[in-house]
Design an enzyme around this catalytic site. Structure first.
Site, PDB file in Angstrom:
ATOM      1  N   GLU A  96       0.843  -1.204   0.000  1.00  0.00           N
ATOM      2  CA  GLU A  96       0.000   0.000   0.000  1.00  0.00           C
ATOM      3  C   GLU A  96       0.869   1.241   0.000  1.00  0.00           C
ATOM      4  O   GLU A  96       0.591   2.200  -0.703  1.00  0.00           O
ATOM      5  CB  GLU A  96      -0.918  -0.007   1.236  1.00  0.00           C
ATOM      6  N   GLU A  97       1.933   1.195   0.788  1.00  0.00           N
ATOM      7  CA  GLU A  97       2.761   2.388   0.997  1.00  0.00           C
ATOM      8  C   GLU A  97       3.541   2.800  -0.251  1.00  0.00           C
ATOM      9  O   GLU A  97       4.111   3.888  -0.302  1.00  0.00           O
ATOM     10  CB  GLU A  97       3.742   2.162   2.159  1.00  0.00           C
TER      11      GLU A  97
END
Lengths: 327, 345
Positions: free
Chosen positions: A193-194
């Site tokens: 996600e990051e």
């Protein structure tokens, strides 16, 4: 809940390297779901079967960190950031590799102006005396997370990786506390996600759910001279209206608001000006998926001293259970 | 000479036809079937002996360049297509359109520049392309609005195995994939020549969606910064030190098991190999990785100095390392097909 949070935040699980955190979560939930799958990119998909609505709960299990890109002759490491790492927050911090090696992050002392600080002028000292010695401890491409053990003080928890192990803890708790429902619920612990909301996209494509609810963290506006924002720590879980990546679907927002009212927990509304989250890629996948999010208010996001309120985290779990079981 | 022929073709993003036609003619000799999709990607299929798995190889056909946006009398105003450092432009030669009308990039002469102008870089908006036309009408006829413009550069060999050309990014990848296409493997092979990489990795995602690969390897020309003024830890790759494997970039996180496997394969076969030490930039792997339910990807590249300029420089030995490595890896997949499955999480 704090014990679970301490366990999950303590694991090194930098984006693209979610193996250990995935195993730890599987260990927690394996007896409480009908099926567990791991997909090509590494998303963990836990299914509670049913004949009703198909709901995806997305919580990303990766965290920000660093990757070794170069080892010099004296054994110092140069590195790249994985995800939104602040150069300034990094100075003087410890990083920890998966094999337990710990390093100190510092910058070249010749630097005349802090404004010129770039990652290429920073390094990690793992105490190696030479390149050869360093290479026995780490390799190019190895990743490390920042060190910040979880501590509880009253209702406040301080830890690294509350983004988003607090969301993972909420999902794990929800799995254990599920109420009777016909809905088919897919708890997806997403990867990467990051670095661009990546895992959520491929998981959503394969599941094609009716709706998706992410549980992630959000920033707050309750610290001295902070950027104005309505959300505050301890004010209850936030229901996302928008961030840079998504305008949440009104149906999902309504579902979450009504659920919060029904179980009588405090909640806030989140309008996040910076940053994106998994719903950003989910809502644009597979013909479009109505998406929203429950956000845990966290101060000092992406630092090793992320700070949140335990009551917000507990209430987020209650809200999630109510929403997915009553939809 | 495939590299010479490929780099002297013009194929600015969105206008890859010349390159596509050339590659198609070459690929037809070896592929079982060739599909040209709606965006212009060329997908060359080679049936495998067992067809249990689908392996995608990808190189992009397009290159950075320019487009005609307006006129100042007979002089052409232009926009960049893809990432170009405007400071390298004045004095460069270009070719306009299919007819390859020669032009040069000009700007206000130095002796007429104000003092403040001399101290600053000339902005692209103050440059123009001179094709020798006097009047707007004449220029419009030769170079209509929206016409594509490519750098002009003659393929040159020099030094110990060095090659100077434009568009090495990524015709060098195209050259490697055309060689690979000659072999037959156990798995089904899809060799994809993609479009519009330089303006946002646009073709590759579409190609991958169609191919549905189990695994994909992107073959690229990548940055090489082993030059004065750059400290060693900031080198992205080093020319002459072999095939460069990406550990991470802004668009993808290549599958670690696959990257390790490729690195070890190179070491075992004595093929020169290096890691790309920077994590900036991106390539088609970013889009392929996120196609459908997700794809195992890796990128391997030939280091190219002065990339995105008409004087890109590479070493033939790196091309050979890259080709040998891709071949060796595919051979390994062929002799042990279960490997392909083993990279998935």
């Amino acid at each position: 809940m704090f014990d679970l949070l301490k366990k999950l935040t303590g694991i090194v699980g930098v984006s693209g390297n979610e193996e250990e955190i995935r195993e730890a979560i599987i260990e927690e939930i394996k007896d409480c779901v009908d099926e567990i799958k791991v997909d090509t990119l590494g998303n963990l998909i836990a299914v509670k079967k049913g004949k009703g609505k198909k709901i995806m709960v997305a919580t990303h299990m990766d965290e920000i960190g660093i990757m070794v890109t170069y080892i010099d002759d004296k054994g110092f490491l140069r590195f790249s950031a994985i995800g939104g790492v602040s150069r300034y927050d990094s100075i003087g911090q410890r990083v920890k590799f998966k094999n337990g090696v710990v390093g100190a992050v510092y910058y070249e002392e010749k630097l005349d102006d802090m404004k010129n600080l770039q990652l290429s002028k920073m390094y990690i000292d793992i105490g190696a005396k030479s390149k050869e010695e360093a290479q026995k401890m780490v390799n190019i491409g190895d990743v490390a997370c920042f060190v910040g053990d979880a501590v509880l003080q009253g209702d406040t928890v301080i830890s690294k990786a509350l983004d988003n192990r607090s969301g993972c803890a909420v999902a794990v708790k929800a799995i254990k506390d599920l109420k009777k429902t016909d809905n088919e619920i897919y708890f997806v612990f997403t990867v990467q996600e990051e670095v661009g909301l990546r895992g959520a996209r491929t998981a959503a494509f394969s599941l094609k759910p009716d709706i998706a609810i992410a549980v992630d963290i959000t920033m707050t506006g309750d610290t001295p001279e902070s950027h104005p924002m309505e959300v505050k720590c301890g004010g209850g879980p936030a229901i996302k209206i928008k961030d840079r990546s998504v305008l949440c679907h009104p149906e999902v927002r309504k579902l979450l608001e009504e659920s919060a009212k029904r179980i009588n927990i405090p909640y806030q509304l989140e309008i996040l000006e910076a940053g994106g989250s998994d719903p950003g890629s989910i809502h644009l996948t597979a013909g479009g998926i109505p998406s929203g999010a429950i956000s845990i208010p966290v101060r000092y996001v992406h630092s090793p001293v992320e700070t949140a309120s335990m009551s917000d985290i507990n209430n987020a779990a209650k809200l999630l259970v109510e929403a997915i079981c009553k939809y | 000479m495939l590299i010479k022929e490929l780099t002297e073709l013009n194929g600015v993003s969105g206008n890859e036809d010349e390159v596509r036609k050339f590659i198609k003619a070459e690929a037809e000799k070896y592929a079982d079937s060739i599909t040209e999709d709606s965006m212009g990607n060329l997908i060359c299929y080679k049936k495998g002996v067992s067809s249990k798995y689908r392996v995608m190889l990808s190189a992009h056909m397009d290159e950075v360049g320019f487009m005609v946006t307006g006129y100042d009398d007979g002089l052409i105003k232009f926009a960049s297509i893809g990432g170009i450092d405007e400071r390298i432009l004045p004095g460069k030669r270009v070719l306009v359109g299919e007819k390859r009308i020669p032009g040069v990039i000009g700007s206000k002469p130095i002796h007429l520049q104000e003092k403040i102008e001399r101290g600053n870089n000339i902005k692209q908006k103050n440059m123009y392309i001179d094709i020798g036309a006097e009047k707007k009408e004449e220029a419009e006829k030769l170079a209509p609005l929206g016409e594509y413009i490519a750098f002009h550069s003659v393929y040159t060999e020099f030094g110990d195995g060095c090659i100077k050309a434009k568009a090495l990014d990524d015709r060098i990848g195209c050259a490697i994939l055309l060689e690979i296409l000659k072999e037959t493997y156990r798995f089904d092979l899809y060799v994809c020549f993609t479009v519009q990489e330089e303006i946002g990795l646009r073709g590759a995602g579409i190609a991958a969606f169609r191919v549905k690969p189990d695994i994909a390897i992107v073959v690229e020309g990548t940055t090489c910064s082993d030059v004065p003024g750059v400290r060693e830890h900031e080198y992205s790759t080093v020319m002459g030190q072999g095939a460069a494997l990406t550990i991470m970039d802004r668009t993808s996180y290549p599958n670690k098991k696959l990257v390790d496997f490729m690195y070890n394969t190179a070491k075992n076969k004595n093929i020169p190999v290096q890691y790309k030490q920077t994590t900036t930039g991106g390539n088609d792997a970013g889009k392929i990785q996120l196609s459908r339910e997700g794809v195992v990807v890796a990128s391997v590249s030939v280091p190219c100095r002065y990339i995105h300029s008409p004087v890109s420089v590479m070493n033939r030995r790196d091309y050979e390392s890259c080709l040998s490595l891709v071949k060796a890896v595919l051979d390994e997949f062929s002799s042990n097909e279960n490997l392909i499955e083993s990279f998935k999480a």
